[in-house]
Design an enzyme around this catalytic site. Sequence first.
Site, PDB file in Angstrom:
ATOM      1  N   ALA A   1      11.855   1.961  -0.538  1.00  0.00           N
ATOM      2  CA  ALA A   1      11.791   2.909  -1.659  1.00  0.00           C
ATOM      3  C   ALA A   1      13.192   3.353  -2.065  1.00  0.00           C
ATOM      4  O   ALA A   1      13.532   3.364  -3.251  1.00  0.00           O
ATOM      5  CB  ALA A   1      10.920   4.107  -1.288  1.00  0.00           C
TER       6      ALA A   1
ATOM      7  N   GLY B   1       0.820  -1.210   0.000  1.00  0.00           N
ATOM      8  CA  GLY B   1       0.000   0.000   0.000  1.00  0.00           C
ATOM      9  C   GLY B   1       0.850   1.254   0.000  1.00  0.00           C
ATOM     10  O   GLY B   1       0.342   2.349  -0.169  1.00  0.00           O
TER      11      GLY B   1
ATOM     12  N   VAL C   1      10.033   7.474   4.444  1.00  0.00           N
ATOM     13  CA  VAL C   1       8.730   8.131   4.514  1.00  0.00           C
ATOM     14  C   VAL C   1       7.743   7.333   5.369  1.00  0.00           C
ATOM     15  O   VAL C   1       6.982   7.891   6.159  1.00  0.00           O
ATOM     16  CB  VAL C   1       8.162   8.307   3.083  1.00  0.00           C
TER      17      VAL C   1
ATOM     18  N   LYS D   1      14.889  10.063   1.641  1.00  0.00           N
ATOM     19  CA  LYS D   1      15.003   9.423   2.952  1.00  0.00           C
ATOM     20  C   LYS D   1      13.675   8.711   3.218  1.00  0.00           C
ATOM     21  O   LYS D   1      12.765   8.775   2.426  1.00  0.00           O
ATOM     22  CB  LYS D   1      15.293  10.477   4.034  1.00  0.00           C
TER      23      LYS D   1
ATOM     24  N   GLU E   1       7.406   5.389   7.999  1.00  0.00           N
ATOM     25  CA  GLU E   1       7.177   5.381   9.442  1.00  0.00           C
ATOM     26  C   GLU E   1       7.274   6.759  10.091  1.00  0.00           C
ATOM     27  O   GLU E   1       6.861   6.943  11.230  1.00  0.00           O
ATOM     28  CB  GLU E   1       8.196   4.430  10.103  1.00  0.00           C
TER      29      GLU E   1
HETATM   30  N1  MCN Z   1       8.313   7.647  -0.825  1.00  0.00           N
HETATM   31  C1  MCN Z   1       8.572   8.805  -1.550  1.00  0.00           C
HETATM   32  N2  MCN Z   1       9.771   9.429  -1.398  1.00  0.00           N
HETATM   33  C2  MCN Z   1      10.725   8.954  -0.582  1.00  0.00           C
HETATM   34  C3  MCN Z   1      10.487   7.756   0.145  1.00  0.00           C
HETATM   35  C4  MCN Z   1       9.271   7.131  -0.018  1.00  0.00           C
HETATM   36  O1  MCN Z   1       7.719   9.255  -2.301  1.00  0.00           O
HETATM   37  N3  MCN Z   1      11.866   9.596  -0.442  1.00  0.00           N
HETATM   38  C5  MCN Z   1       6.977   7.025  -0.886  1.00  0.00           C
HETATM   39  C6  MCN Z   1       6.843   5.958  -1.959  1.00  0.00           C
HETATM   40  O2  MCN Z   1       5.503   5.927  -2.415  1.00  0.00           O
HETATM   41  C7  MCN Z   1       7.149   4.680  -1.184  1.00  0.00           C
HETATM   42  C8  MCN Z   1       6.575   4.974   0.173  1.00  0.00           C
HETATM   43  O3  MCN Z   1       6.711   6.389   0.345  1.00  0.00           O
HETATM   44  O4  MCN Z   1       6.543   3.558  -1.780  1.00  0.00           O
HETATM   45  C9  MCN Z   1       7.238   4.251   1.342  1.00  0.00           C
HETATM   46  O5  MCN Z   1       8.626   4.255   1.196  1.00  0.00           O
HETATM   47  P1  MCN Z   1       9.637   3.914   2.395  1.00  0.00           P
HETATM   48  O6  MCN Z   1       9.622   5.005   3.380  1.00  0.00           O
HETATM   49  O7  MCN Z   1      10.930   3.512   1.785  1.00  0.00           O
HETATM   50  O8  MCN Z   1       8.994   2.646   3.121  1.00  0.00           O
HETATM   51  P2  MCN Z   1       8.916   1.154   2.590  1.00  0.00           P
HETATM   52  O9  MCN Z   1       8.615   1.119   1.160  1.00  0.00           O
HETATM   53  O10 MCN Z   1      10.089   0.398   3.114  1.00  0.00           O
HETATM   54  O11 MCN Z   1       7.598   0.646   3.316  1.00  0.00           O
HETATM   55  C10 MCN Z   1       7.620   0.154   4.603  1.00  0.00           C
HETATM   56  C11 MCN Z   1       7.053   1.139   5.577  1.00  0.00           C
HETATM   57  C12 MCN Z   1       6.938   0.509   6.902  1.00  0.00           C
HETATM   58  S1  MCN Z   1       8.384  -0.041   7.583  1.00  0.00           S
HETATM   59  C13 MCN Z   1       5.721   0.305   7.488  1.00  0.00           C
HETATM   60  S2  MCN Z   1       5.675  -0.373   9.042  1.00  0.00           S
HETATM   61  C14 MCN Z   1       4.525   0.700   6.814  1.00  0.00           C
HETATM   62  C15 MCN Z   1       4.732   1.752   5.807  1.00  0.00           C
HETATM   63  O12 MCN Z   1       5.798   1.595   5.076  1.00  0.00           O
HETATM   64  N4  MCN Z   1       3.495  -0.152   6.626  1.00  0.00           N
HETATM   65  C16 MCN Z   1       2.495   0.200   5.758  1.00  0.00           C
HETATM   66  N5  MCN Z   1       3.644   2.218   5.169  1.00  0.00           N
HETATM   67  C17 MCN Z   1       2.560   1.424   5.025  1.00  0.00           C
HETATM   68  N6  MCN Z   1       1.559   1.777   4.191  1.00  0.00           N
HETATM   69  C18 MCN Z   1       0.518   0.932   4.003  1.00  0.00           C
HETATM   70  N7  MCN Z   1      -0.470   1.311   3.166  1.00  0.00           N
HETATM   71  N8  MCN Z   1       0.456  -0.273   4.639  1.00  0.00           N
HETATM   72  C19 MCN Z   1       1.402  -0.656   5.496  1.00  0.00           C
HETATM   73  O13 MCN Z   1       1.334  -1.833   6.084  1.00  0.00           O
HETATM   74 MO1  MOS Z   2       7.876  -1.395   9.492  1.00  0.00          MO
HETATM   75  S1  MOS Z   2       7.308  -1.638  11.451  1.00  0.00           S
HETATM   76  O1  MOS Z   2       9.587  -1.446   9.870  1.00  0.00           O
HETATM   77  O2  MOS Z   2       7.594  -2.951   8.810  1.00  0.00           O
END
Ligand code: MCN
Ligand code: MOS
Length: 773
Positions: free
Chosen positions: A526, A483, A738, A736, A740
């Site tokens: 990401a 998501g 996003v 960086k 959490e």
């Molecule tokens: N993004 C962006 N620019 C950045 C970083 C990220 O635009 N510099 C946007 C992108 O759309 C990317 C999203 O933010 O797909 C999340 O990126 P990131 O911060 O790298 O996180 P992850 O993809 O590793 O996702 C995991 C993170 C975690 S650890 C939890 S817990 C969590 C979260 O994301 N659980 C979620 N967001 C969630 N969102 C949904 N809908 N459902 C979950 O279970």
């Molecule tokens: Mo997020 S709690 O690091 O999956």
Amino acid sequence: MTVHDVRSRHGDSKRGDASDGAILAEAVGGRLSRVDGPAKITGAAKYAVEQQFEGLSHAILVESTIAAGKVRSIDTAAAQASPGVLLVLTPDNALRLNTATDWLGTPPPDIPYCPLARDITFNGQHVAAVVAESFEQAVAAAALVKVAYDETPAIVDLDDPNAGDGIPVDTMTKEWGDAQAAFAAAPVRICAAYNTPREYQAPMEPHGLIAHWQGERLTVWEPSQWLDGMARTYAEWFGVPFENVRLVSPYIGGGFGSKAFAYGYGAVAAMAARMLGRPVKLAVTRPQTFTAYGGRAATRQTVALGADAEGRIQSIVHRGVNETSVDGMWVEPLGSVTSIMYATPNFSSRQNVVRVNTVVPGALRAPGENPSAFGIESAIDELAYEVGIDPLEIRLRNYAEQDPEAKKPWSTRQLREAFATGAEAFGWSKRAPEPRSMRDGDQLIGWGIAAGTYPVRRAYGEAMVRILADGSVEVESSSIDMGQGTYTILAQTAAEVVGVPAENVVVKLGDSRYARAGVTGGSRLAGVMTGAVHKAATAALDQLVGLAISDPNSPFHALQANTLVVANGRIASPRGDGPEVSIAELLDSVGRSQIEAMGDTMPANSTADDRYKNYTTIATALSHTEGDYSRHSWCAHFIEVRVDEDFGTVRVSRVVSALDSGRLYNPKLAESQWKGGIIMGIGQALLEEGIVDRRHGRIVNNNLADYLIATNADIPDIEVISVGIPDPHSSALGGKGVGELGIVGVAPAIANAVFHATGKRVRDLPITLEKLI
Ligand code: MCN
Ligand code: MOS
């Protein structure tokens, strides 16, 4: 199977809402709408346990009804005789499995693993399972399994009189200067205890899986934040090669940290499937989502701040405790924000864990940072009132110009900008400083502020990019989208690099047969995956251009590579006076059906073993303070609450947050992520609390009617403002984390606003009405 191929050609997603002016919606940094959105909204998206199989059977778990003791006997006769029953699994007939490597990569002890327990350490532990032809038959038969126990006393939670002080976790100790002496000598001192309860991820899609053995090969359809890590666990449990296990997780209905590992119920289903020679589906019931894996551990913190008369911090003394289980270890790093948010010459933080009779707690969006921020961001607010200065001003006065713990410069820290931008948008300067001084009829109005942060977790990534005969581009990765927007940002990345419209990019995720990927946790995916896709797509483009200039049948034969432009799916030589063909035409003219490039960001000399470790453990993850910089995302939340003076009910009426996640790959999605985090933070502040029955150690409110999470009616308009700048030290493309960040600091901002409204400091979440009387 192509159910999980997501093509960005849906509805008007191409246009997104391209309000970012210069940036095309489709390029990195553009506001492309979620490419998986239409499939989800129309129901076309098939989730893991929705797959249909010939001969599918259904498993139901039987869980312990005591919190501590031993299973004396299990009477399975009635269940066995029940219609449709294929197998009743107990520790007596369970297959012997191996213990698996943990996520850190620690070699496992050579002892057997059984997912069904004889020794009970918490209420809700799996003790048996029933497999039947139909779901209903399994449910009916599971109710007939009779378990007798020898019960022993349990320690149900941290408040239990027998809980004790727990075990010190030395790795959590952080000290510099002489914090105790400096605190004792400080002219202004505050010291208070802050508590957070057990909280749960409560994803819409409950956990579950379909396990299917074909000979020595296992396929598992299961929502997963880490296909390769979970495939490794299943392989080790059953003693088959890693390559023999395929994990498939096309879509995920929310994970929030709870879907990164293979858990006991997965072992039960895979074991039953192996024993029966049939595919087995096991869906964890909603009540079981409270015990089949852990939510956020309950925490207790004491924060002591010593300051001078102007509110400049001289010392921080922090002590924390989190609960863990009897036989598992979960450490919720409670000093993580405490040690970096403010400059202080003297610091001491220590932490203990206390074993209680619970399932081992786990990761819930910003584990560590979230409760840590509740402590320090409440405490500094208390200090502001004690000294008599504005809560925003005290944060600026103690601004950490570098990482106080690592003693390294920040890679980027736009927190001052976040305070300024957020304050301006919120209208903070109009705040009346005195508590109980702002009201609207019976509603006391309070304005609160808190900061938040999350470290930039970095890892190596891998991706496959293909340019296909029709000119479309395919991206493959065994990473996932739960998501947060992975499908979309990877389409944008490949589209931008190769030079095709995003609608011509197909992103395939969620299958462990694709290029490997590490865990989607710690907001790292990401940054990791845009870097890997960028690299692979660049290699694919280089090949394309190389063919264009080297192949005698190419219209660009013998031109210089740097004179070709690939854009919008077409290749042209520079000034528009040369040939121009589509990518498909070029591939056709040189007789190629596709171009394929694998890219990874691993160090060049990495061995096959390094790679395996990188994708199946977190052993190779890079520290956020490695090298010359300390890397974190930052935010500031400004929140207005309205507290009914008669009833003590709290409503959040306004949220303005300014956040620094560096460069955004897709601002529309990042904003949505931040808002999602803030919404969860509102729920945490006002509603969420796992309530334990003191007699039986059972979670009483183990359903979505009684475990309250924020719903639409609880959520006001939320304004999120990006104040980030590209951070080259944090990721390949400058972003960086996003995912959490948004949830960190919301609960203290609300508690601080409630204090401003009422003059009552609530240090024990959630802030429910009885605590305000
Ligand atoms: N993004 C962006 N620019 C950045 C970083 C990220 O635009 N510099 C946007 C992108 O759309 C990317 C999203 O933010 O797909 C999340 O990126 P990131 O911060 O790298 O996180 P992850 O993809 O590793 O996702 C995991 C993170 C975690 S650890 C939890 S817990 C969590 C979260 O994301 N659980 C979620 N967001 C969630 N969102 C949904 N809908 N459902 C979950 O279970
Ligand atoms: Mo997020 S709690 O690091 O999956």
